[in-house]
Design an enzyme around this catalytic site. Structure first.
Site, short mmCIF file in Angstrom:
data_model
loop_
_atom_site.label_atom_id
_atom_site.label_comp_id
_atom_site.label_asym_id
_atom_site.label_seq_id
_atom_site.Cartn_x
_atom_site.Cartn_y
_atom_site.Cartn_z
N ALA C 44 14.17 8.77 -13.45
CA ALA C 44 12.97 9.07 -14.23
C ALA C 44 13.12 10.39 -14.99
O ALA C 44 12.82 10.47 -16.18
CB ALA C 44 11.76 9.13 -13.30
N GLY C 45 13.64 11.41 -14.32
CA GLY C 45 13.75 12.72 -14.96
C GLY C 45 14.75 12.73 -16.10
O GLY C 45 14.45 13.20 -17.20
N ARG C 330 10.60 -7.76 4.06
CA ARG C 330 11.07 -6.54 4.71
C ARG C 330 10.16 -6.07 5.83
O ARG C 330 10.61 -5.75 6.93
CB ARG C 330 11.19 -5.42 3.68
CG ARG C 330 12.35 -5.57 2.76
CD ARG C 330 12.40 -4.45 1.74
NE ARG C 330 13.55 -4.67 0.85
CZ ARG C 330 13.88 -3.86 -0.13
NH1 ARG C 330 13.16 -2.80 -0.40
NH2 ARG C 330 14.94 -4.11 -0.88
N HIS C 401 12.94 4.02 3.85
CA HIS C 401 13.78 3.76 2.71
C HIS C 401 13.13 4.21 1.40
O HIS C 401 13.77 4.73 0.52
CB HIS C 401 14.02 2.25 2.69
CG HIS C 401 14.78 1.76 1.51
ND1 HIS C 401 16.00 2.27 1.18
CD2 HIS C 401 14.49 0.82 0.59
CE1 HIS C 401 16.43 1.65 0.10
NE2 HIS C 401 15.54 0.79 -0.29
#
Lengths: 268, 257, 638
Positions: C44-45, C330, C401
């Site tokens: 993202a950065g 999950r 996670h």
């Protein structure tokens, strides 16, 4: 609080690493090529290839020492001497005698100079960029040949000067040097066991140099095809072995009288 | 239950970039052999802190062999003795009880030591900044399937792109050369259709930036042996070829002063 | 008061277009008059920094890594989703939107998710154009796989290193802007505070990790792309340095923290082997396609796995969920593993795992087939555990996670502090209570490439002509002094325990009480125990060395201190949310079959928490979630 760091445009405020070399002004082509290490390696590989060619031809020519005396233009003459003469007469009468040989010699000298200069400046560059480990390195891929290139090169260069002084210029005492009498000079020089040992040692260095040189040349020239890459080592071993066996056979043959110089054979 | 090891560590300690450094000896006692190499250092550090000694700074982050942060010389080998394995994935069961382990930071003039085992690898970023990209500003892209790329080409580019930028190639090289790093990035981009427009310009700029910091290649092959991703030296040959081409048949010169 | 979420009007499919038309723009020639500070250099950065610089803004990027390429986005393995429908299997933007809202257990904003699905298509184009070596078919076109139980093949991948390749793509694009001088990169700089003036973000305070120098940086807007807070569990699949500090400092400066209790536990990780273990390693979920999960029926089992006969094996997933079996989602797989381990049925030296057995698959398909599918994973497992998964079953256990919670942001990705933005995992926006596989990469890049660079203009445009706040201004001087004082405080405690020790102890509390199953009792206990441990931390911490150079214990101390405050908020948020949804399972709220039971009446909202001070609990603001397109339903995997 620590002093503020200066900010470099590229990686910001926190890099202590500065260029080790300033950016050079670019010279016009083809000199520009020689300004970079990749270009120098390319030149080194090409000149190395020329030098290997010379070494192979030189060795093949020397094999004539084994042929002894032959009939040449109605005269009995050592075949090696005839070979020497034929080099001087290359392309006669298109060019005058020895001219082409000098062109070849100048090319060879140029190749030598570039080969040595590129090696010298790359070595200096690498000494400047490298920072030796304090602990013992455990080499995995680098072999003795690859790590000793600069030494085998220097050893062989020293030998080469000796070799020229000995057989080309007749500056080394110990036997009666005669201009152009190849068989006589070679047998005279190599009959001395000390010279023979120098010769063998120098050729061992040369063979190692060629072994890594040939393998390395393909990488430097950018010749790489996964299908044929596995042939590079065998080729390097093959050429190095041929050069080594061929060249080392001469002093042994002289010392064991397989190659002889007998002026009486020429009398007939 | 896992086996326990007692080890003698000889670790390079250096307080700062210009401070003098030296090897210090530590005893790593009762190390479980299931621990990773870096976890062994964690245990040693916890003990150091307990005894009031400043812990050893060592580079690490993801600890799964992908971020490229970790990397030290372990007994004279970059990332230790396991081939194709970063130091974080090296486990203590590969060592024996009573071993002495020598740990030294990466050494290269271009990688000044920050502290202890941590070095500054920013020149690698500078090489990428010099041209290790495809100029495709956001929004300019065509449909992803517009340009088919043969699977073999994509796979080969991926082989090169797998580089994690850890600097082990530089550390292992007797000349501190960054050829493997640079050529891997070059081949990743130069082999793909997207990278063609800038191919020679990229090669020229990246190689010349690399040479401001790093040594030259003498084809020992230590880099590939040290590489945790086992990146092939073949890429170095391709880089050399593209560089020579960029100089000899430099298309940007055509029709230009 | 919770700020307006700025969800645009109009039909779902037109909202993003309408919004882009309605928000204010900065004229191209004026963009260079603005400076944007980007903290974090992950997907993202980097993508935000590169795109903002391409648009013409001046960008400064801050990362605590030695290189932007080290950000933990690099470790994502599986892939990235995009609604390309290249497989012709009926995928569409709407289907990706639907799957994501449903997968998030109806706790995300529909409009955000729809936009995410829309731009997913552009991401693949963009990344391919940048030279990301996505997997291809022999015809040269992009390959796809189905991932995480999705019914369509929409996942693009680059071997098992998709995150690495995407991050390198974004990083390279950013480095190009560094070369052009539009991005200034600050490496080894850790952001330690957000600075506000007149209620708006105007800069940050950082510590230079190599020199220890504390500096201030001023800009017209601040973007936090600082990742998630999974390391609050101590053991997680996150990298060692991942932390909540940047987001938490912003929270303390007025940015609301949303849904902190939404944490994702991944079922297939390698169990911890001992106390010393520093992190857990994830193995791709795809292993569950062929592996059978079981534990011994008896807690007193002493035989080795191979010697235990079928009759004494408990294939708990296959028995409980006959139709989905080992492929349940999950959260279900994770919770069931916890249940059997808590019953004492765990395997391995510490009895902290369950078997994932490939014997049947190898017998059925042959070793070669299994090898071709999983050889790299098997190799990784063998490297870490020293056991050969071809001959003995793997041992697996769930591990933290990903964190769905994060800084509250509006549709523009702006936090409750004007001028302060959050993107990627650092914000809360798109995944609701549970994230689908291969969606994290998608969201990070969507935010950075295609959302933030436009929406930030809405904040900047009216501020044309204003220069950034001077670094001599009181707000910076004060913030910088606070950061210095806090740094010195860690050094001056001179207690007996390392930051690592406190982190490990905190992690145990968080895992035990705010882990896979939570109940009122445990959560209340968590609040008091976390507080007690926090007090101990501030009294007994030992940080050696000084603040004038690289000192990772000092860095760690600051991060652990913030984890303490976060952990407490997680517990409070989990207490407050008396329902089960996605990654948040309240034991009190389950169906008869033991599935998560939502309470849409009371909890169909985002909990955004407002900070007061360390000793006053945060105040909750609720943002109501309205589901217009996708009607909430109960998940079932029987």
């Amino acid at each position: 609080m620590a002093a503020p760091t200066t900010t470099s445009a590229v990686t910001g405020g926190n890099s202590a690493s500065r260029p080790l070399r300033p950016t050079q002004r670019k010279l016009p082509f083809p000199a520009s090529l020689y300004q970079t290490a990749v270009g120098k390696k390319w030149v080194m590989a090409l000149t190395g290839l020329m030098l290997i060619g010379f070494v192979l031809v030189h060795m093949a020519g020397n094999l004539k020492l084994y042929l002894g005396v032959v009939q040449h233009q109605g005269e009995l003459i050592y075949d090696a001497d005839a070979y020497g003469e034929s080099l001087r007469e290359l392309l006669v009468p298109i060019v005058p005698r020895t001219h082409l040989l000098w062109v070849l010699r100048l090319g060879l000298i140029g190749a030598f100079v570039l080969h040595i200069h590129s090696a010298y400046s790359l070595t200096r560059m690498n000494l400047a960029t490298n920072f030796a480990y304090e602990s013992k390195r455990d080499w995995l891929a680098a072999n003795f040949a690859s790590r000793s290139m600069r030494y085998t090169g220097v050893i062989f260069l020293a030998y080469l000067i000796f070799h020229l002084a000995d057989l080309t210029w007749g500056l080394i005492p110990g036997y009666e040097w005669e201009r152009g009498e190849i068989q006589h000079n070679v047998v005279g020089s190599l009959s001395n066991p000390v010279v023979a040992i120098i010769y063998v040692v120098a050729n061992l260095a040369l063979a190692m140099h060629i072994y890594h040189g040939i393998y390395s040349m393909f990488q430097s020239l950018g010749i790489n095809n996964p299908r044929y890459n596995q042939l590079r080592r065998p080729l390097a071993i093959g050429v190095a072995t041929i050069v080594l066996v061929g060249n080392v056979s001469f002093p042994i043959a002289v010392l064991t009288n397989i190659i002889e110089y007998d002026p009486s054979l020429l009398a007939g | 239950m896992s086996k326990r090891l007692n080890l003698t560590l000889s670790v390079w300690r250096q307080a700062g970039p210009s401070a003098p450094g030296s090897f210090m000896t530590y005893h790593a006692k009762n190390i479980p052999d299931d621990a990773s190499f870096l976890e062994m250092l964690d245990i040693v550090n916890e003990e150091l802190i307990e005894t009031g000694e400043v812990p050893i700074e060592f580079p690490h982050d993801c600890r799964e062999g992908i971020c490229g942060t970790c990397g030290v010389m372990i007994n004279g080998r970059a990332h230790g003795q396991e081939k194709g394995t970063a130091a974080c994935q090296l486990h203590m069961r590969k060592f024996s009880d009573g071993d002495t382990i020598v740990i030294e930071p990466w050494r290269a003039r271009a990688f000044p030591i920050v502290r202890d085992l941590v070095v500054d690898r920013s020149p690698l970023d500078k090489i990428v900044a010099a041209g290790g990209y495809v100029s495709a500003p956001t929004g300019t892209a065509q449909d992803a399937n517009e340009t088919p790329i043969p699977k073999e080409v994509a796979d080969s580019a991926m082989d090169a792109a797998a580089c994690i930028g850890c600097g082990a190639c530089v550390a292992a090289c007797p000349n501190s050369a960054a050829q493997l790093f640079t050529s891997a990035k070059l081949w990743h981009l130069n082999s793909l259709p997207q990278g063609q427009a800038e191919r020679f310009r990229r090669t020229e700029h990246m190689v010349e930036t690399m040479e401001q910091f790093f040594g030259s290649c003498t084809n020992h092959g230590e880099c590939t042996e040290a590489c945790p991703k086992e990146i092939s030296q073949d890429f170095i040959a391709y880089m050399n070829r593209d560089y020579i081409k960029s100089q000899i048949v430099n298309r940007k010169l055509a029709g230009q002063k | 008061m919770l700020p307006d979420s700025k969800i645009p009007e109009g039909p779902m499919a037109d909202k993003w277009d309408n919004h882009r038309f309605n928000i204010k723009l900065v004229n191209p020639a004026n963009k260079r008059k603005f400076t944007v500070l980007v903290v974090g250099s992950g997907l993202a950065g980097s993508s935000a920094a590169a795109t903002l610089a391409e648009l013409g803004y001046n960008v400064e990027v801050f990362t605590f890594h030695d290189s932007p390429r080290r950000a933990h986005s690099i470790a994502a393995q599986g892939g990235i989703n995009a609604a390309k429908n290249y497989r012709n299997d009926g995928d569409s933007i709407y289907r990706l939107f639907y799957d994501t809202v449903k997968g998030g257990d109806f706790r995300s904003r529909e409009a955000n998710v729809y936009r995410l699905a829309q731009v997913s298509v552009d991401i693949i184009d963009q990344m391919a154009a940048q030279g990301v070596p996505f997997a291809r078919e022999y015809g040269g076109l992009l390959d796809n796989r189905s991932f995480g139980g999705a019914q369509v093949s929409r996942t693009f991948y680059a071997r098992g290193q998709t995150g690495q390749q995407l991050l390198l793509g974004a990083y390279q694009q950013m480095m190009r802007q560094v070369n052009e001088g539009k991005v200034t990169l600050h490496t080894r700089m850790e952001m330690l505070d957000v600075v506000k003036k007149d209620g708006e973000a105007c800069g940050i305070v950082c510590r230079n990790l190599t020199t220890g120098e504390i500096t201030s940086h001023s800009g017209h807007a601040v973007v936090l792309a600082t990742g998630g807070y999974g390391n609050v569990f101590y053991l997680s699949t996150n990298a060692m340095a991942c932390n909540v500090t940047a987001a938490w400092r912003a929270h303390r400066k007025g940015a609301y923290f949303a849904n902190p209790c939404y944490t994702q536990i991944h079922p297939t990780c390698i169990p911890a082997s001992d106390e010393f273990q520093s992190k857990l390693t994830l193995m791709s979920e795809s292993l569950r396609n062929d592996g059978r999960i079981w534990v011994p029926r008896s807690p007193d089992e002493t035989r080795t796995a191979r010697d235990i006969p079928e009759a004494d094996r408990y294939y708990y997933l296959e028995e409980k969920y006959p139709s989905f079996g080992n492929l349940v989602p999950r959260d279900v797989a994770s919770r069931n593993a916890k249940t059997v381990v808590d019953q004492g049925l765990g395997v391995g030296p510490l009895k902290n795992g369950v078997y994932l057995d490939f014997a049947d698959a190898i017998a059925r398909d042959g070793r070669d087939t299994i090898e071709s599918r999983y050889s790299n994973l098997f190799q990784m497992y063998e490297r870490i555990t020293g056991e050969d998964p071809y001959s003995v079953p793997m041992r697996i256990y769930p591990a933290t996670h990903y964190t769905m919670g994060g800084l509250w942001v509006d549709y523009n990705l702006m936090t409750s502090v004007p001028g302060l933005y959050a993107c990627g995992e650092a914000n809360f926006s798109d995944h609701g209570a549970n994230r689908l596989g291969a969606s994290a990469l998608m969201q990070g890049l969507a935010d950075g490439y295609f959302v933030l660079p436009y929406t930030i203009g809405d904040h900047l445009a009216p501020r044309l002509g204003q220069s950034p706040v001077s670094l001599d201004d009181d707000v910076f001087v004060k913030a910088q002094a606070e950061v210095e004082a806090r740094t010195q405080r860690f050094l001056s405690i001179r207690g007996t325990r390392s930051p690592e020790h406190f982190h490990r102890e905190l992690g145990k509390l968080v895992w035990d009480y705010i882990g896979m199953a939570r109940d009122r009792n445990g959560l209340e206990k968590a609040v008091t125990e976390i507080r007690a441990l926090r007090d101990e931390f501030w009294a007994d911490l030992r940080v050696l060395g000084d603040a004038d150079g690289l000192n990772s214990s000092l860095e760690k101390a600051g991060r652990v201190a913030d984890f303490f405050e976060l952990a407490e908020l997680m517990a409070r948020d989990a207490l407050d949310r008396e329902e089960s949804c996605g990654g948040h399972f309240r034991v009190e709220s389950q169906t008869e079959e033991g599935e998560a039971l939502r309470d849409d009446e009371s909890y169909s909202h985002v909990s955004a928490w407002e900070w007061h001070d360390p000793d006053t609990p945060q105040t909750k603001h609720a943002e109501q979630l309205d589901f217009v397109e996708v009607k909430p339903s109960q998940r079932s995997y029987k």
